[in-house]
Design an enzyme around this catalytic site. Structure first.
Site, PDB file in Angstrom:
ATOM      1  N   GLY A 103       0.816  -1.208   0.000  1.00  0.00           N
ATOM      2  CA  GLY A 103       0.000   0.000   0.000  1.00  0.00           C
ATOM      3  C   GLY A 103       0.848   1.255   0.000  1.00  0.00           C
ATOM      4  O   GLY A 103       0.454   2.274   0.580  1.00  0.00           O
ATOM      5  N   ALA A 129      -9.272  -5.371  14.191  1.00  0.00           N
ATOM      6  CA  ALA A 129      -8.196  -5.934  13.380  1.00  0.00           C
ATOM      7  C   ALA A 129      -6.847  -5.347  13.777  1.00  0.00           C
ATOM      8  O   ALA A 129      -5.836  -6.072  13.862  1.00  0.00           O
ATOM      9  CB  ALA A 129      -8.476  -5.679  11.899  1.00  0.00           C
ATOM     10  N   TYR A 179     -12.306  -2.481  11.968  1.00  0.00           N
ATOM     11  CA  TYR A 179     -10.945  -1.994  11.730  1.00  0.00           C
ATOM     12  C   TYR A 179     -10.158  -1.935  13.039  1.00  0.00           C
ATOM     13  O   TYR A 179      -9.016  -2.404  13.118  1.00  0.00           O
ATOM     14  CB  TYR A 179     -11.014  -0.613  11.082  1.00  0.00           C
ATOM     15  CG  TYR A 179      -9.699   0.093  10.911  1.00  0.00           C
ATOM     16  CD1 TYR A 179      -8.851  -0.211   9.855  1.00  0.00           C
ATOM     17  CD2 TYR A 179      -9.314   1.101  11.796  1.00  0.00           C
ATOM     18  CE1 TYR A 179      -7.652   0.464   9.681  1.00  0.00           C
ATOM     19  CE2 TYR A 179      -8.123   1.782  11.637  1.00  0.00           C
ATOM     20  CZ  TYR A 179      -7.294   1.452  10.577  1.00  0.00           C
ATOM     21  OH  TYR A 179      -6.098   2.114  10.416  1.00  0.00           O
TER      22      TYR A 179
END
Length: 246
Positions: free
Chosen positions: A12, A143, A140
């Site tokens: 990313g 995680a 999120y």
């Protein structure tokens, strides 16, 4: 804190925080490869771009098999839209967890042999969302909490040949900040909640990544480095002050 001759992969790494990390690693002397599903918005001068969907285990294995060497892996790919838990089904939330937790595990496992040979390191890009309630991004946050724990376990299992650490990142000013914080007035208002008085820049995260990847951090593993400008001012302090003024 030089990285001359080292090969680094930043997942990313074409935009935002990942791009800042990639630029910082390159300035420190590393040969940087960035990977993402979509190409960068403009040609890169500091790194090579290779397409990769980190959720595709077969593609990830092929990607790292083709690399001749790897010294530094930065698991940066991730993110999530604002979505209240009850406004989506479990499958959508599971995809967030897949990208932010399972994909870094997949990538790290594929890179392990390279990193062990090089006595290299893994950097997880975590979030303050993993250490506090995250309404609107609950999957999120869960995680990212799991990612930080995974890094600590990985640091123990892969020692002494591979170091593993986590950058716990707070609010960062990127090209997409307006999607989260609004216009300039919104950004200024959010910045005032940070003790240091501003949001981080991608280069701030990059500088910390260079440190943890360098020999200056050769005895640091299983650690979580907070990059949040001092955190958040406790809300009860403002409430107490307002009460006294009335």
């Amino acid at each position: 804190m030089e990285l001359n001759g080292k090969v680094a992969v930043v997942t990313g790494g074409t935009r935002g925080v990942g791009a800042g990390i990639a630029r910082s690693l390159a300035r420190a002397g590393a040969d940087v490869v960035v990977c993402a599903r979509r190409p960068p918005p403009a040609p890169l001068t500091h790194a090579r771009y290779l397409p990769l969907d980190v959720r595709d285990a077969d593609a990830v294995d092929a990607f790292f098999t083709a690399l001749p060497r790897l010294d530094v892996l930065v698991n940066n790919a991730g993110g999530a839209p604002h979505r209240l838990l009850a406004h989506a089904d479990a499958r959508r939330h599971a995809r967030v967890i897949e990208l932010n937790l399972l994909a870094p595990l997949t990538v790290s496992l594929a890179a392990h042999a390279h990193l062990a040979r090089a006595r290299g390191c893994v950097l997880m890009v975590g979030s303050v969302s993993g250490t506090r309630p995250s309404p609107g991004t609950a999957a999120y946050g869960a995680a990212k909490a799991g990612l930080e724990n995974l890094a600590r376990s990985m640091a123990v299992e892969w020692a002494p040949r591979v170091r593993v650490n986590t950058l716990v990142v707070g609010m960062v000013h990127t090209e997409q900040s307006h999607l989260h914080y609004g216009d300039d007035d919104g950004l200024s208002a959010v910045a005032r909640t940070v003790p240091l008085g501003r949001l981080a820049e991608p280069a701030d995260v990059g500088a910390a990544a260079v440190f943890l990847a360098s020999d200056a951090a050769r005895y640091i593993s299983g650690a979580s480095l907070l990059l949040h400008g001092g955190g958040e001012r406790p809300v009860f302090l403002d409430a107490a002050t307002a009460h006294k003024e009335t």
